[in-house]
Design a protein around this motif. Structure first.
Motif, short mmCIF file in Angstrom:
data_model
loop_
_atom_site.label_atom_id
_atom_site.label_comp_id
_atom_site.label_asym_id
_atom_site.label_seq_id
_atom_site.Cartn_x
_atom_site.Cartn_y
_atom_site.Cartn_z
N ARG A 134 34.28 -36.13 -7.67
CA ARG A 134 33.09 -35.29 -7.75
C ARG A 134 32.19 -35.48 -6.53
O ARG A 134 31.46 -34.58 -6.13
CB ARG A 134 32.32 -35.59 -9.03
CG ARG A 134 31.62 -36.95 -9.04
CD ARG A 134 31.23 -37.40 -10.43
NE ARG A 134 30.31 -36.50 -11.08
CZ ARG A 134 29.83 -36.71 -12.31
NH1 ARG A 134 30.24 -37.75 -13.01
NH2 ARG A 134 28.97 -35.86 -12.84
N PHE A 135 32.27 -36.67 -5.90
CA PHE A 135 31.41 -36.95 -4.75
C PHE A 135 32.05 -36.54 -3.42
O PHE A 135 31.50 -36.79 -2.36
CB PHE A 135 31.01 -38.42 -4.73
CG PHE A 135 30.18 -38.81 -5.92
CD1 PHE A 135 28.87 -38.37 -6.03
CD2 PHE A 135 30.72 -39.57 -6.94
CE1 PHE A 135 28.10 -38.70 -7.14
CE2 PHE A 135 29.96 -39.90 -8.05
CZ PHE A 135 28.64 -39.46 -8.16
N GLN A 140 27.01 -32.95 -4.11
CA GLN A 140 26.92 -34.07 -5.05
C GLN A 140 26.61 -35.37 -4.32
O GLN A 140 25.77 -36.16 -4.76
CB GLN A 140 28.25 -34.22 -5.81
CG GLN A 140 28.57 -33.08 -6.76
CD GLN A 140 27.89 -33.24 -8.11
OE1 GLN A 140 27.10 -34.15 -8.31
NE2 GLN A 140 28.21 -32.36 -9.03
N GLY A 143 23.03 -35.36 -3.00
CA GLY A 143 22.09 -35.52 -4.12
C GLY A 143 21.99 -36.97 -4.55
O GLY A 143 20.90 -37.48 -4.83
N MET A 144 23.14 -37.66 -4.59
CA MET A 144 23.15 -39.08 -4.99
C MET A 144 22.40 -39.93 -3.97
O MET A 144 21.60 -40.81 -4.34
CB MET A 144 24.58 -39.57 -5.12
CG MET A 144 24.70 -41.04 -5.53
SD MET A 144 26.39 -41.66 -5.52
CE MET A 144 26.76 -41.61 -3.75
N ALA A 147 18.63 -39.26 -4.22
CA ALA A 147 18.10 -39.88 -5.44
C ALA A 147 17.93 -41.39 -5.26
O ALA A 147 16.90 -41.96 -5.65
CB ALA A 147 19.04 -39.60 -6.62
N THR A 196 20.12 -44.52 -10.44
CA THR A 196 20.98 -43.53 -9.78
C THR A 196 22.24 -43.31 -10.60
O THR A 196 22.72 -42.17 -10.73
CB THR A 196 21.37 -44.01 -8.36
OG1 THR A 196 20.20 -44.25 -7.59
CG2 THR A 196 22.22 -42.97 -7.65
N ILE A 199 21.44 -41.01 -13.42
CA ILE A 199 21.18 -39.63 -13.00
C ILE A 199 22.44 -38.92 -12.51
O ILE A 199 22.71 -37.77 -12.88
CB ILE A 199 20.10 -39.59 -11.90
CG1 ILE A 199 18.77 -40.13 -12.44
CG2 ILE A 199 19.92 -38.17 -11.36
CD1 ILE A 199 17.71 -40.33 -11.36
N CYS A 200 23.21 -39.61 -11.67
CA CYS A 200 24.30 -38.95 -10.92
C CYS A 200 25.70 -39.21 -11.43
O CYS A 200 26.64 -38.53 -11.02
CB CYS A 200 24.23 -39.36 -9.45
SG CYS A 200 22.65 -38.98 -8.65
N TYR A 202 26.84 -39.18 -14.68
CA TYR A 202 27.03 -38.76 -16.08
C TYR A 202 28.52 -38.48 -16.31
O TYR A 202 29.10 -37.62 -15.65
CB TYR A 202 26.22 -37.51 -16.37
CG TYR A 202 26.25 -37.06 -17.81
CD1 TYR A 202 25.46 -37.71 -18.76
CD2 TYR A 202 27.06 -36.00 -18.22
CE1 TYR A 202 25.48 -37.30 -20.08
CE2 TYR A 202 27.08 -35.59 -19.54
CZ TYR A 202 26.29 -36.24 -20.47
OH TYR A 202 26.32 -35.85 -21.78
#
Length: 217
Positions: A134-135, A140, A143-144, A147, A196, A199-200, A202
């Motif tokens: 996903r990263f 993504q 965003g991580m 954050a 983090t 939030i990231c 999940y």
């Protein structure tokens, strides 16, 4: 016939070297050699690709008890890892709330125990987390990173690190003050990583379960 023998047989039937087959699968020659010598097994994706390359059915390749047992064991390990990730993800929330409770004076117990548990829980989560693809998406990943940086500044404002820094400059026992300051920096970083994570990271398996339940209802 075992999968290792089948792979060797079909490869030679197609007049392919291990290197040529590896190139078609975007793998190393060593991986192909391992499969053909029984030191490893191809995954389901590779089985489908091998089926196309050799012109045989996937059922033919999968007719091997050892291979099926291997997939069964892999599936059990995957399910176990997903359960651990799910549990540690929710525990992470609880420990974060507890630690912030200590910071704001809402709880008075020894926060060093919670800090150790929080750290151990984080290690257990990342040791079993597997959805790193996903990263690979820049959105993504960015965003991580954003954050995490914002949380570093936020936690640095909440935890009195700046006061300790000035005490370090003025204080007589600089070694002790340096230890306190270093400890608080570590706490800031650890707490920022854990938030983090919340939030990231999940777990998608939780989302799929909820979507499945909503569809059934």
């Amino acid at each position: 016939m075992e999968i290792s023998d089948k792979l060797r047989h079909y490869r030679k039937q197609k007049n392919l070297t291990q290197k040529e087959l590896a190139d078609k699968l975007h793998l190393s020659r060593k991986t192909i050699s391992g499969w053909e010598n029984g030191r490893g097994y191809p995954d389901i994706k590779s089985i489908a690709q091998l089926s196309d390359i050799f012109g045989v059915s996937t059922d033919d390749l999968l007719k091997d008890n050892n291979l099926l047992e291997h997939y069964d064991e892999q599936n059990k390990q995957s399910l176990r890892a997903r359960k651990i990730v799910k549990v540690t993800y929710y525990l992470n929330f609880i420990f974060i709330l507890a630690f912030y409770g200590y910071i704001f004076g809402l709880l008075n117990d020894d926060n060093s125990i919670t800090l150790l548990i929080l750290f151990g829980n984080m290690i257990l989560f990342f040791a079993n987390y597997s959805d790193w693809n996903r990263f690979k998406q820049k959105k993504q990943l960015l965003g991580m990173i954003i954050a995490f940086i914002l949380l570093i500044f936020l936690n640095a404002g909440i935890i009195p690190t700046n006061n300790e820094f000035f005490q370090l400059i003025k204080g007589s026992d600089q070694a002790e003050d340096l230890g306190v300051f270093t400890g608080e920096v570590i706490i800031i970083i650890l707490l920022s990583i854990c938030v983090t994570l919340a939030i990231c990271f999940y777990p998608r398996s939780i989302k799929r379960e909820r979507d499945s339940n909503n569809t059934e209802n």
